[in-house]
Design a protein around this motif. Sequence first.
Motif, PDB file in Angstrom:
ATOM      1  N   TYR A 246       0.752  -1.227  -0.075  1.00 22.42           N
ATOM      2  CA  TYR A 246      -0.199   0.036   0.025  1.00 22.42           C
ATOM      3  C   TYR A 246       0.868   1.431   0.160  1.00 22.42           C
ATOM      4  O   TYR A 246       0.637   2.072  -1.084  1.00 22.42           O
ATOM      5  CB  TYR A 246      -0.985  -0.043   1.219  1.00 22.42           C
ATOM      6  CG  TYR A 246      -1.321   1.178   1.638  1.00 22.42           C
ATOM      7  CD1 TYR A 246      -2.054   2.061   0.940  1.00 22.42           C
ATOM      8  CD2 TYR A 246      -1.111   1.678   2.960  1.00 22.42           C
ATOM      9  CE1 TYR A 246      -2.595   3.378   1.207  1.00 22.42           C
ATOM     10  CE2 TYR A 246      -1.559   2.923   3.270  1.00 22.42           C
ATOM     11  CZ  TYR A 246      -2.299   3.865   2.414  1.00 22.42           C
ATOM     12  OH  TYR A 246      -2.520   5.025   2.944  1.00 22.42           O
ATOM     13  N   ILE A 247       1.839   1.350   0.927  1.00 18.70           N
ATOM     14  CA  ILE A 247       2.535   2.617   1.115  1.00 18.70           C
ATOM     15  C   ILE A 247       3.588   2.681  -0.056  1.00 18.70           C
ATOM     16  O   ILE A 247       3.968   3.949  -0.472  1.00 18.70           O
ATOM     17  CB  ILE A 247       3.260   2.604   2.471  1.00 18.70           C
ATOM     18  CG1 ILE A 247       2.321   2.825   3.349  1.00 18.70           C
ATOM     19  CG2 ILE A 247       4.389   3.763   2.394  1.00 18.70           C
ATOM     20  CD1 ILE A 247       2.909   2.729   4.822  1.00 18.70           C
ATOM     21  N   SER A 248       3.958   1.633  -0.472  1.00 21.52           N
ATOM     22  CA  SER A 248       5.071   1.824  -1.600  1.00 21.52           C
ATOM     23  C   SER A 248       4.593   2.016  -2.940  1.00 21.52           C
ATOM     24  O   SER A 248       5.273   2.496  -4.072  1.00 21.52           O
ATOM     25  CB  SER A 248       5.924   0.585  -1.716  1.00 21.52           C
ATOM     26  OG  SER A 248       5.336  -0.726  -2.126  1.00 21.52           O
ATOM     27  N   GLU A 249       3.588   1.106  -3.181  1.00 18.18           N
ATOM     28  CA  GLU A 249       2.793   1.473  -4.742  1.00 18.18           C
ATOM     29  C   GLU A 249       1.485   2.469  -4.772  1.00 18.18           C
ATOM     30  O   GLU A 249       1.569   3.103  -5.637  1.00 18.18           O
ATOM     31  CB  GLU A 249       2.619  -0.025  -4.930  1.00 18.18           C
ATOM     32  CG  GLU A 249       3.612  -0.800  -5.222  1.00 18.18           C
ATOM     33  CD  GLU A 249       3.132  -2.435  -5.366  1.00 18.18           C
ATOM     34  OE1 GLU A 249       2.046  -2.620  -5.898  1.00 18.18           O
ATOM     35  OE2 GLU A 249       4.139  -3.168  -5.446  1.00 18.18           O
ATOM     36  N   GLU A 250       0.615   2.071  -3.990  1.00 13.45           N
ATOM     37  CA  GLU A 250      -0.683   2.867  -4.054  1.00 13.45           C
ATOM     38  C   GLU A 250      -0.331   4.393  -3.619  1.00 13.45           C
ATOM     39  O   GLU A 250      -1.283   5.132  -4.120  1.00 13.45           O
ATOM     40  CB  GLU A 250      -1.710   2.115  -3.228  1.00 13.45           C
ATOM     41  CG  GLU A 250      -2.266   0.741  -3.893  1.00 13.45           C
ATOM     42  CD  GLU A 250      -3.592   0.349  -3.022  1.00 13.45           C
ATOM     43  OE1 GLU A 250      -4.227  -0.275  -3.760  1.00 13.45           O
ATOM     44  OE2 GLU A 250      -3.408   0.630  -1.731  1.00 13.45           O
ATOM     45  N   LEU A 251       0.014   4.527  -2.585  1.00 14.24           N
ATOM     46  CA  LEU A 251      -0.022   5.816  -1.776  1.00 14.24           C
ATOM     47  C   LEU A 251       0.716   6.882  -2.802  1.00 14.24           C
ATOM     48  O   LEU A 251       0.140   8.196  -2.843  1.00 14.24           O
ATOM     49  CB  LEU A 251       0.684   5.883  -0.378  1.00 14.24           C
ATOM     50  CG  LEU A 251       0.930   7.229   0.384  1.00 14.24           C
ATOM     51  CD1 LEU A 251      -0.567   7.520   0.550  1.00 14.24           C
ATOM     52  CD2 LEU A 251       1.516   6.842   1.617  1.00 14.24           C
ATOM     53  N   PRO A 252       1.924   6.705  -3.297  1.00 15.77           N
ATOM     54  CA  PRO A 252       2.643   7.452  -4.053  1.00 15.77           C
ATOM     55  C   PRO A 252       1.701   7.849  -5.363  1.00 15.77           C
ATOM     56  O   PRO A 252       1.723   8.990  -5.703  1.00 15.77           O
ATOM     57  CB  PRO A 252       3.889   7.014  -4.651  1.00 15.77           C
ATOM     58  CG  PRO A 252       4.200   6.016  -3.448  1.00 15.77           C
ATOM     59  CD  PRO A 252       2.999   5.531  -2.927  1.00 15.77           C
ATOM     60  N   GLU A 253       1.255   6.850  -6.081  1.00 16.89           N
ATOM     61  CA  GLU A 253       0.337   7.284  -7.174  1.00 16.89           C
ATOM     62  C   GLU A 253      -0.825   7.889  -6.718  1.00 16.89           C
ATOM     63  O   GLU A 253      -1.137   8.931  -7.467  1.00 16.89           O
ATOM     64  CB  GLU A 253      -0.201   5.806  -7.777  1.00 16.89           C
ATOM     65  CG  GLU A 253      -0.786   5.756  -9.206  1.00 16.89           C
ATOM     66  CD  GLU A 253      -2.461   6.447  -8.763  1.00 16.89           C
ATOM     67  OE1 GLU A 253      -2.754   7.058  -9.786  1.00 16.89           O
ATOM     68  OE2 GLU A 253      -2.851   5.638  -7.597  1.00 16.89           O
TER      69      GLU A 253
END
Length: 263
Positions: free
Chosen positions: A95-102
């Motif tokens: 979640y934090i490495s992929e979804e959140l930055p996007e």
Amino acid sequence: MAIYVHMNVPSRAMRMAANVSVLIPDVPLKKDPEKGCQKFQTLYLLHGFTGDHLSWLRGTSIERYADEHQILTVMPSAYNSAYTDMKYGLPYFTYISEELPEMVERLFPSSPRRQDRFVSGMSMGGYGAYKLGLSCPDRFAAIGGIAGSYHAEYRYQGKVNTVATLCEALYGDPPQITPEVHDIFTMLENLKKSGADIPRLYTCCGTEDRRHQDSVDLKEFADRIGVPLTFEEGHGQHNNEYFDKSIRRVLEWMEPAGHPVYV
């Protein structure tokens, strides 16, 4: 003063809503026909064990520091996950490495360039910052750890204040880490061997802090394998007074532009 936004956002990976605090510098952005649009450099700032998305806001003056450095600051809740895709639990790291930055770069004026992204955290969040930055070295320019609990295996060896059932949820039953996924030291050495562009590295810790040896170990290991790492130590304990002083120092060390950048 920075503009504060609280988000309660749906996560596909975790199949639940997640809380995120965002600080946006209160400055006008410009558009230039030749240079492009202005956006903010971005700091992903991670909380420690027992904390959440409000920890930095309640315990430090990060709102003022973010505005001074004109850096967009993102503070997600990961609770006691150790920023890990849990063996029996939720995939917080995904979640934090992929979804959140996007999501951040879609909703806010956050620069998508590597040189404009930074990650930092305290205690468990210091470990999380290194885990995130070393796992995604192509996305972050610098990593700053504050009193980080860098030895993942200490969580289930009884050397940190973590309940046994949580360790099983994180790492299995019996708990066991996967070095290339969870161990900061292995991840750093593997990056060095691969020839990848390693983010700039920083750690600090108070000499009266129970986590002081973790930072010493990380610095000595980095020196041994030939990876530059700035280590600063001095009087201080594992508390908000030290975290407040240190996040200000981390921002100075990271040297963000101090103004919006053209992208």
